[in-house]
Motif scaffolding. Sequence first.
Motif, PDB file in Angstrom:
ATOM      1  N   GLU A   1       0.822  -1.214   0.000  1.00 39.09           N
ATOM      2  CA  GLU A   1       0.000   0.000   0.000  1.00 39.09           C
ATOM      3  C   GLU A   1       0.852   1.259   0.000  1.00 39.09           C
ATOM      4  OE1 GLU A   1      -0.384  -2.505   2.043  1.00 39.09           O
ATOM      5  OE2 GLU A   1      -2.461  -3.213   1.987  1.00 39.09           O
ATOM      6  N   SER A   2       2.035   1.170   0.565  1.00 39.12           N
ATOM      7  CA  SER A   2       2.910   2.340   0.625  1.00 39.12           C
ATOM      8  C   SER A   2       3.426   2.726  -0.759  1.00 39.12           C
ATOM      9  CB  SER A   2       4.093   2.081   1.564  1.00 39.12           C
ATOM     10  OG  SER A   2       3.645   1.967   2.900  1.00 39.12           O
ATOM     11  N   ILE A   3       3.589   1.738  -1.620  1.00 36.85           N
ATOM     12  CA  ILE A   3       3.986   2.053  -2.998  1.00 36.85           C
ATOM     13  C   ILE A   3       2.874   2.825  -3.685  1.00 36.85           C
ATOM     14  CG2 ILE A   3       4.463   1.083  -5.286  1.00 36.85           C
ATOM     15  CD1 ILE A   3       6.110  -1.048  -3.993  1.00 36.85           C
ATOM     16  N   ASN A   4       1.640   2.381  -3.490  1.00 37.45           N
ATOM     17  CA  ASN A   4       0.503   3.090  -4.081  1.00 37.45           C
ATOM     18  C   ASN A   4       0.424   4.526  -3.562  1.00 37.45           C
ATOM     19  OD1 ASN A   4      -0.217   0.696  -5.394  1.00 37.45           O
ATOM     20  ND2 ASN A   4      -1.546   0.056  -3.717  1.00 37.45           N
ATOM     21  N   ALA A   5       0.627   4.693  -2.264  1.00 36.42           N
ATOM     22  CA  ALA A   5       0.576   6.030  -1.671  1.00 36.42           C
ATOM     23  C   ALA A   5       1.695   6.902  -2.227  1.00 36.42           C
ATOM     24  CB  ALA A   5       0.694   5.930  -0.151  1.00 36.42           C
TER      25      ALA A   5
END
Length: 201
Positions: free
Chosen positions: A163-167
């Motif tokens: 999810e941090s990559i998406n953010a």
Amino acid sequence: MTEEKQVTYKHLKKGQKISGIKYMNTSSGFTAYVKEVNPAFVAVEMWNPGGREEKINSDAVFLIELTDEEIREKYNGKAKDVVQDIQKVMQRDEIGCHEMYNAWLSSNPWELAQACVRQKLSILGHCRDIIPKTAIFSGDKLDIGVCAEDENGERFWCHFRSESINALVRRYERYQEWRSKRVGNMDDILGGIPFESETER
């Protein structure tokens, strides 16, 4: 994400934090806040018990922190590379066998770019074929491995949240969109920079 720059007294403002000076071939580090600025001296209140006031010759060079906007501008080019590279999918045998601490990873693209520059690292991509683990303090599920390479060409990987990559990608893209639309003084932009919510960090 702090980083310092050197300025003259003309760039100081009342209430501004300074973290040291360079004067007459010597340097001194401390924390103080500007109380008065004039061509003869800069009066500062030292940050310590008692908070004594001192006057510093205006010929000195003052160390102040870069603003968030200055950080973004300085590392924007590198952040573009980081955003592109971290999205590349890698196989387990490509990321190396050496796992490393992940404290330098961030969903803030400019902070991550800054860390790469400081530590002379290049992000190569991410791999999902790893054993996930749970972060000790946050309880987040770290389900991917981010692969990086140091200046000697040695690869290692670190646990990270998918999810941090998406953010990270969202924050970068939204900033570029905002940056391309802004005109004139940034104070004219209502609502400020549109991606500073904690949920996207």
